[in-house]
Scaffold this active site. Structure first.
Site, PDB file in Angstrom:
ATOM      1  N   PHE B 121       0.848  -1.180   0.000  1.00 50.55           N
ATOM      2  CA  PHE B 121       0.000   0.000   0.000  1.00 50.55           C
ATOM      3  C   PHE B 121       0.887   1.235   0.000  1.00 50.55           C
ATOM      4  O   PHE B 121       2.072   1.152   0.359  1.00 50.55           O
ATOM      5  CB  PHE B 121      -0.883  -0.007   1.256  1.00 50.55           C
ATOM      6  CG  PHE B 121      -2.350   0.151   0.966  1.00 50.55           C
ATOM      7  CD1 PHE B 121      -2.994  -0.722   0.116  1.00 50.55           C
ATOM      8  CD2 PHE B 121      -3.083   1.173   1.556  1.00 50.55           C
ATOM      9  CE1 PHE B 121      -4.356  -0.590  -0.138  1.00 50.55           C
ATOM     10  CE2 PHE B 121      -4.444   1.310   1.307  1.00 50.55           C
ATOM     11  CZ  PHE B 121      -5.080   0.430   0.461  1.00 50.55           C
ATOM     12  N   GLN B 234      -7.383  14.801   4.643  1.00 53.03           N
ATOM     13  CA  GLN B 234      -6.839  14.030   3.526  1.00 53.03           C
ATOM     14  C   GLN B 234      -7.825  13.948   2.360  1.00 53.03           C
ATOM     15  O   GLN B 234      -8.981  13.578   2.544  1.00 53.03           O
ATOM     16  CB  GLN B 234      -6.513  12.611   3.985  1.00 53.03           C
ATOM     17  CG  GLN B 234      -5.923  11.753   2.887  1.00 53.03           C
ATOM     18  CD  GLN B 234      -5.410  10.442   3.436  1.00 53.03           C
ATOM     19  OE1 GLN B 234      -6.171   9.533   3.745  1.00 53.03           O
ATOM     20  NE2 GLN B 234      -4.100  10.341   3.589  1.00 53.03           N
ATOM     21  N   HIS B 236      -8.321  11.891  -0.770  1.00 55.47           N
ATOM     22  CA  HIS B 236      -7.858  10.642  -1.372  1.00 55.47           C
ATOM     23  C   HIS B 236      -7.716  10.884  -2.871  1.00 55.47           C
ATOM     24  O   HIS B 236      -8.604  11.451  -3.494  1.00 55.47           O
ATOM     25  CB  HIS B 236      -8.879   9.533  -1.095  1.00 55.47           C
ATOM     26  CG  HIS B 236      -8.367   8.158  -1.372  1.00 55.47           C
ATOM     27  ND1 HIS B 236      -8.131   7.716  -2.645  1.00 55.47           N
ATOM     28  CD2 HIS B 236      -8.037   7.129  -0.547  1.00 55.47           C
ATOM     29  CE1 HIS B 236      -7.686   6.451  -2.581  1.00 55.47           C
ATOM     30  NE2 HIS B 236      -7.631   6.083  -1.323  1.00 55.47           N
ATOM     31  N   LEU B 250     -15.224   6.285  -3.388  1.00 58.42           N
ATOM     32  CA  LEU B 250     -13.839   5.854  -3.310  1.00 58.42           C
ATOM     33  C   LEU B 250     -13.474   4.724  -4.277  1.00 58.42           C
ATOM     34  O   LEU B 250     -14.235   3.790  -4.471  1.00 58.42           O
ATOM     35  CB  LEU B 250     -13.542   5.387  -1.886  1.00 58.42           C
ATOM     36  CG  LEU B 250     -12.061   5.156  -1.596  1.00 58.42           C
ATOM     37  CD1 LEU B 250     -11.318   6.470  -1.609  1.00 58.42           C
ATOM     38  CD2 LEU B 250     -11.889   4.474  -0.260  1.00 58.42           C
ATOM     39  N   GLU B 253      -7.185   2.214  -2.832  1.00 58.89           N
ATOM     40  CA  GLU B 253      -5.765   2.281  -3.126  1.00 58.89           C
ATOM     41  C   GLU B 253      -5.244   0.887  -3.479  1.00 58.89           C
ATOM     42  O   GLU B 253      -4.203   0.741  -4.111  1.00 58.89           O
ATOM     43  CB  GLU B 253      -5.042   2.809  -1.874  1.00 58.89           C
ATOM     44  CG  GLU B 253      -3.623   3.214  -2.102  1.00 58.89           C
ATOM     45  CD  GLU B 253      -3.102   4.068  -0.953  1.00 58.89           C
ATOM     46  OE1 GLU B 253      -3.903   4.814  -0.352  1.00 58.89           O
ATOM     47  OE2 GLU B 253      -1.911   3.994  -0.655  1.00 58.89           O
ATOM     48  N   ARG B 309      -0.750   9.569  -0.162  1.00 57.92           N
ATOM     49  CA  ARG B 309      -1.957  10.078  -0.786  1.00 57.92           C
ATOM     50  C   ARG B 309      -1.906  11.568  -1.093  1.00 57.92           C
ATOM     51  O   ARG B 309      -2.415  12.017  -2.118  1.00 57.92           O
ATOM     52  CB  ARG B 309      -3.157   9.786   0.121  1.00 57.92           C
ATOM     53  CG  ARG B 309      -3.472   8.313   0.158  1.00 57.92           C
ATOM     54  CD  ARG B 309      -4.554   7.998   1.150  1.00 57.92           C
ATOM     55  NE  ARG B 309      -4.883   6.575   1.068  1.00 57.92           N
ATOM     56  CZ  ARG B 309      -5.730   5.969   1.883  1.00 57.92           C
ATOM     57  NH1 ARG B 309      -6.322   6.656   2.833  1.00 57.92           N
ATOM     58  NH2 ARG B 309      -5.980   4.683   1.737  1.00 57.92           N
ATOM     59  N   HIS B 375     -11.580  12.584   2.133  1.00 58.24           N
ATOM     60  CA  HIS B 375     -11.589  11.206   2.587  1.00 58.24           C
ATOM     61  C   HIS B 375     -11.428  11.029   4.087  1.00 58.24           C
ATOM     62  O   HIS B 375     -12.083  10.195   4.695  1.00 58.24           O
ATOM     63  CB  HIS B 375     -10.463  10.469   1.863  1.00 58.24           C
ATOM     64  CG  HIS B 375     -10.419   9.009   2.144  1.00 58.24           C
ATOM     65  ND1 HIS B 375     -11.504   8.200   1.911  1.00 58.24           N
ATOM     66  CD2 HIS B 375      -9.431   8.202   2.607  1.00 58.24           C
ATOM     67  CE1 HIS B 375     -11.183   6.957   2.235  1.00 58.24           C
ATOM     68  NE2 HIS B 375      -9.944   6.930   2.680  1.00 58.24           N
ATOM     69  N   ARG B 410      -2.198  10.710   6.584  1.00 55.45           N
ATOM     70  CA  ARG B 410      -2.347   9.329   7.040  1.00 55.45           C
ATOM     71  C   ARG B 410      -1.986   8.362   5.925  1.00 55.45           C
ATOM     72  O   ARG B 410      -2.308   8.588   4.765  1.00 55.45           O
ATOM     73  CB  ARG B 410      -3.800   9.071   7.454  1.00 55.45           C
ATOM     74  CG  ARG B 410      -4.091   7.640   7.811  1.00 55.45           C
ATOM     75  CD  ARG B 410      -5.503   7.438   8.284  1.00 55.45           C
ATOM     76  NE  ARG B 410      -6.503   7.594   7.232  1.00 55.45           N
ATOM     77  CZ  ARG B 410      -6.865   6.611   6.400  1.00 55.45           C
ATOM     78  NH1 ARG B 410      -6.322   5.423   6.485  1.00 55.45           N
ATOM     79  NH2 ARG B 410      -7.782   6.828   5.478  1.00 55.45           N
TER      80      ARG B 410
END
Lengths: 243, 595, 253
Positions: B121, B234, B236, B250, B253, B309, B375, B410
């Site tokens: 990730f 954040q 995304h 969404l 990821e 991100r 996000h 994050r």
């Protein structure tokens, strides 16, 4: 282009359909239309929704008579030359407008024997072991299967039948590679698995494409048959117990 | 006077997502009487939307992984603005929390030797995300839900909290209403855990559910708690941009983790041009190297599509500004050219369905169109890194509503383990706190009757404003003025707009009855949302630099003057006070880990 | 007073706009025609054999005046079909797919999803006689015996006066043996025995493979149900026509 919606308005005391006209946009789903009505025409139109992505299972209703998730029902799949009818699911009591009281399901859930791992099991297993429980754990608890199941919907046997959702849950626990208990007695005596006549409506409406009947209910019926309805097995059990 | 249902608990948990459930389970297992309040039905919380996985240094795929490496990645991902002690506790405890989920019945994907499998990730230097296909959040929430049911925890579903009640300086409960009946309900508690999640719904384009309206930030702040890092929201990088009804939804990821690549309208893999200085040398330089990584070559470095991100979101925005956006204003995300159809369908089943059903796009053959979407809230209620106690006695916070772990950005997968680690801690220490209290919690009659009056006010209002109109304008305001890229002028305009919206919110009129009335819910939500929005804007104004998720147009670089400070937003009279405070200092041995 | 229960009751009561009645109607016609044909075939006791073909409705042959019976039960007063037909009949009646189909089409329990039903009382499969559906597994075992004989008949169908040959009838019998095998091997009971009853499949690799294989067949159990049913009728009809001299068996080899 405009579409006409006939939406149930009312509460536990009664109610009826009210018509709304909504402009249709590309890619629009039924829940978009309901939101538009709520925003511009009826601020107090009650609808339950959370994610609007088919992942939370909150926005079930009967669209043109079929139980569906409103967020996953595209307008271009509906005949728009006639009004689109939206009614709250019919198996559970209406709270208001499109929102029903589904608390019965949460009560039933408490009765399913929980996951019970064996003592000292090595927590190693393979991908192939989780194919089955995995399918059942896709369930988003939209309760559309409970809604369409005629044992609950038409015959209202909520006191003796837990419904497809919880047969699936019991199957998922029973087939977990680390689970150590059997739920066949529960399913036969409390779950009412014998009331299911496998007519598969639950499978037809499942938005997660879980093969409820073939992969969960029938295998559990077979496990129940092993333990309670198989004369040869019964005899063998008698013999080995006495021997 | 109106009838009031009343309950008394040792620990009241507000919010039934991952953190709330984990806190309630812990409190119940410590022997506390626990009440759990859920704004939706149980099991519908935004946690179900989490797709990719739970980050924890189990070391099942890469045995070199360790809590130290996870700590380092988390700190660096947050641009070192994290509360080091929180990240420390977190990285150490995350593996145990994941194993515990498995003991409770979660069925994670497996490695060939039968352990929990872990996927790559963004920002994680090893394969670290325990996952269940692309529906990890659902699996986690369901497992916790089953545990809560099994432990007989009392759940109040579809109950919205209006105010936290105080007994002197300490929190003694909460008052709210049940959506179904519109009836008021009072909870008296020795300790309260806030686990109300994020605030994505303040923005027009968001991946967040209906519930994520940022209530908790406002409730805590109004009760006197400090908020920190409110400027770090954040966005995304990969949300859907088409069709209009699903904008912001969404795209996990995991698509990139499993090989998906970003391309602009000319078909170029533009991410190679956006590797920041801090990460130079850690990512592949060429497409050829990225392809070798995809094939499992251990020597190859990961592709820059897997950068953090904030970096990816800004890169997509930049490509658009320079005229290389896709037809609907985003970038292409292409996994079809990288992986077989069967691989995609088995690893990313819900993504496949989501695009097939909502956008008529077959991701095994075509590219997706994606763009940034609001996000996650890194900032929030300031908590003690070990006990999750807020700055108000008796009030605890965990999960997205609490701040500190993620710093300015994050990493994907860190949020689910955050919920577990700090949910458990909040439940534990809230119970400890409750056990120390003598006598039954006291609810102040004046606060109760004021809350009830406030809740009924929109029905009696003579104003003309519709609740949904004010809400729409608020979301547009935040998107436009306090969005991904900010500048002083815009944020100030945003603050002015918020102040006008406050006036309008006071004039909102609600029609219909009290039973399940979404107009009423929205009307009562607005003041809380506006409070939270104001806190975000104020913090965004103060941080005159760009760092992590916070980007200021006029200060494009990071500034050392801001590298070791948090902005604290504190209630003061009818407004807010913003205070600059130094970060807690890292001990030497810990400091070495991140250098 | 809102009465959702009353609104959803009543035969055919629904808000569905599609042709939900089409499927039950087609099922009634198709299954009704089959039952009528099978009954007639079972009781005629004639024209079920023409060298070297035996009608699948009479296999295994346990008497009668025609063909090469496996056993000659001379005391039996009826046609030999009745001695064996109860096995495939019972197998299909207790079949999970068959049950779904006739509960919907004939019992209207329910006629289609979210459509009203005629009766008030309902016990599903929890009481006599439907509780006997649980014995499906035994019909499965018995039908394996029948399938074995069908294969024997199929092989026998390629032997013309002691020599290998191929006629249209040979191919039809071979096809029917194959189709009935597929129908039987895709049975939910076999799926259960193969691996459905095991929780941790990775510890039983052979059973896992078998279970996967049966599961793949099982996905089309309904399809096998219908085409094996039709195959039996086609084979029987052909043999009957050849036996009565209405058509001449076409020899390919």
């Amino acid at each position: 282009m405009d579409a006409t919606f006939r939406i149930f308005r009312g509460n536990s005391q009664g109610g009826g359909y009210q018509e709304f006209l909504v402009p249709v946009e590309e890619g629009m789903v039924v829940l978009d239309a309901v939101h538009r009505i709520q925003e511009h025409q009826a601020n107090d139109l009650a609808v339950r929704w959370n994610c609007k992505a088919g992942k939370c299972g909150s926005c079930g209703a009967e669209v043109n008579g079929k139980p569906r998730l409103m967020c996953m029902t595209r307008m271009d799949q509906l005949p728009l030359e006639e009004p689109v009818t939206i009614h709250p699911v019919r198996t559970f009591p209406v709270i208001r407008d499109l929102v029903c009281d589904v608390s019965w399901n949460y009560e039933v859930n408490k009765r399913v024997p929980p996951f019970t791992p064996g003592e000292g099991d090595l927590w190693r297993w393979q991908q192939k072991d989780i194919e089955r429980p995995r399918e059942f754990r896709k369930c988003i608890e939209c309760f559309l299967c409970q809604t369409v199941c005629h044992v609950l919907r038409t015959h209202d046997q909520k006191s003796s039948f837990i419904g497809p959702r919880f047969l699936v849950r019991a199957a998922g626990l029973d087939m977990h590679p680390m689970d150590s208990i059997s739920r066949t007695r529960f399913l036969k005596e409390e779950g009412g698995i014998g009331l299911c006549n496998i007519t598969k409506c639950c499978t037809e409406v499942c938005p997660e494409d879980i093969h409820i009947t073939d992969d969960a209910i029938i295998p559990m019926k077979e496990r129940v048959a092993d333990d309670f309805y198989d004369p040869v097995r019964w005899l063998l059990r008698k013999i080995t117990r006495r021997g | 006077m109106e009838e009031l249902q009343s309950y008394t608990y040792d620990v009241l948990v507000i919010g039934a997502g991952g953190a709330g459930l984990r806190a309630a389970i812990e409190a119940a297992s410590q022997g506390a009487r626990v009440g759990l309040v859920s704004k939706s039905l149980l099991g519908k919380a935004h946690t179900v939307m989490a797709e990719g996985g739970i980050a924890a240094a189990l070391g099942n795929v890469h045995s070199e992984d360790s809590w130290q490496a996870h700590f380092r990645d988390t700190m660096r991902g947050g641009k070192l603005l994290n509360n080091w002690r929180m990240a420390h506790v977190y990285a150490q405890e995350a593996p145990e929390r994941v194993m515990e989920l498995e003991r409770w019945g979660a069925v994670f994907d497996r490695t060939p030797d039968g352990k929990i499998s872990q996927r790559a990730f963004g920002g994680h230097s090893y394969n670290r995300l325990a996952h269940v296909g692309d529906r990890t959040g659902l699996e986690m929430l369901r497992t916790l839900q089953d545990q809560a049911v099994y432990r007989g925890i009392e759940v109040h579903m579809e109950c919205i909290i209006h105010t936290l009640l105080r007994d002197g300086a300490r929190v003694s409960g909460a008052i709210g209403r049940l959506r179904a009946t519109g009836g008021f309900v009072l909870f008296k508690a020795r300790a309260v855990v806030l686990a109300t999640g994020g605030l994505g719904r303040l923005y027009k384009i968001t991946s967040n559910s209906w519930e994520c309206t940022g209530d908790g930030f406002a409730l805590a702040s109004l009760a006197g708690a400090d908020l920190i890092d409110m400027e770090f929201i954040q966005f995304h990088p990969t949300g859907m941009v088409w069709p209009p009804g699903v904008i912001g939804l969404l795209v996990t990821e995991g698509v990139r983790g499993d090989g998906g690549v970003l391309k602009n309208s000319r078909g170029e893999r533009f991410m190679f041009r956006y590797v920041p200085e801090m990460f130079k040398g850690e990512y592949a330089d060429t497409e050829e190297e990225a392809q070798r990584w995809l094939k499992g070559d251990g020597a190859a470095r990961r592709p820059p599509d897997l950068l953090t991100r904030d970096v990816v979101a800004k890169a997509i925005m930049q490509e658009g500004r320079e005229g290389r956006a896709t037809p609907h204003g985003g970038a292409y995300l292409d996994i079809a050219s990288q992986r077989s159809s069967d691989f995609i369908k088995s690893r990313l089943p819900s993504m496949y369905r989501q695009f097939k059903e909502l956008a008529n796009v077959d991701i095994t053959r075509e590219s997706m169109e994606v763009g940034p979407t609001c996000h996650y809230m890194m900032g929030g209620i300031r908590v003690d890194p070990e006990t999750q106690a807020t700055t108000v006695d008796g009030l605890y916070a965990a999960g997205e509503v609490a701040a500190g772990l993620h710093g300015s950005n994050r990493l994907g997968g860190n949020s689910l383990s955050d919920l577990l680690v700090f949910g458990k801690r909040a439940g534990l220490y809230a119970t400890e706190h409750a056990n120390k209290q003598r006598g039954e919690p006291v609810a102040d009659e004046a606060q109760i009757s004021q809350a009830m009056q406030e809740m009924l006010a929109p029905f009696q209002s003579s104003g003309e404003e519709g609740p949904f109109d004010v809400l729409r304008d608020l979301r547009e305001t935040m998107q436009q003025y306090v969005g991904i890229i900010r500048n002083e002028g815009d944020v100030k305009k945003g603050l002015e707009a918020i102040s006008r919206l406050k006036d309008r919110a006071g004039r909102v009129r609600v029609t219909g009855t009290r039973e399940y009335n979404p107009g009423w819910d929205t009307a009562l939500q607005l003041p809380l949302m506006l409070t939270t929005a104001e806190a975000v804007a104020l913090a965004a104004l103060e941080r005159r630099e760009s760092r992590g998720a916070h980007t200021r147009e006029e200060y494009p670089g990071s500034d050392d003057a801001f590298s070791k400070v948090n902005f604290v937003v504190r209630r003061s009279g009818e407004g807010f006070l913003v205070v600059k405070e130094p970060l807690p200092e890292m001990p030497q041995d810990i400091k070495k880990l991140v250098e | 007073m809102q009465d959702t229960a009353a609104r959803r009751k009543g035969v055919g009561k629904t808000e569905r706009r599609d042709t939900w009645w089409l499927q039950p109607l087609l099922t009634v016609v198709a299954l009704g025609a089959f039952v009528a044909y099978a009954t007639w075939v079972a009781f005629t006791g004639d024209n079920y054999w023409v060298e070297p073909y035996l009608s699948p409705f009479y296999s295994p042959l346990l008497g009668g005046n025609l063909g090469e019976p496996v056993l000659k039960l001379r005391w039996w007063p009826f046609t030999p079909a009745i001695l064996v037909l109860w096995v495939p009949l019972g197998f299909r009646l207790t079949c999970y797919y068959g049950r779904r189909t006739y509960y919907r089409a004939f019992f209207w329990d329910p006629p289609a999803c979210a459509v009203g039903e005629p009766r008030k009382g309902y016990h599903g499969e929890s009481r006599f006689p439907f509780i006997l559906q649980n014995l499906h597994r035994y019909f499965f075992y018995l039908s394996l015996v029948v399938v074995a004989f069908l294969w024997y008949d199929a092989v026998r169908g390629f032997v013309f006066d002691g020599r290998f040959g191929v006629g249209v009838g040979s191919l039809l019998l071979l096809a029917e043996a194959l189709l009935l095998s597929m129908y039987s091997l895709s049975c939910h009971c076999l799926r259960h025995v193969a691996g459905g009853c095991v929780d941790c499949l990775s510890r039983r690799p052979a059973r896992y493979r078998l279970w996967r294989w049966v599961s793949a067949l099982n996905a089309n159990h309904g399809l096998w149900f219908w085409i094996s049913l039709s195959g039996a009728v086609v084979a029987d009809l052909y043999i009957r026509l050849v036996a009565t001299g209405a058509v001449i068996d076409l020899r390919i080899v």
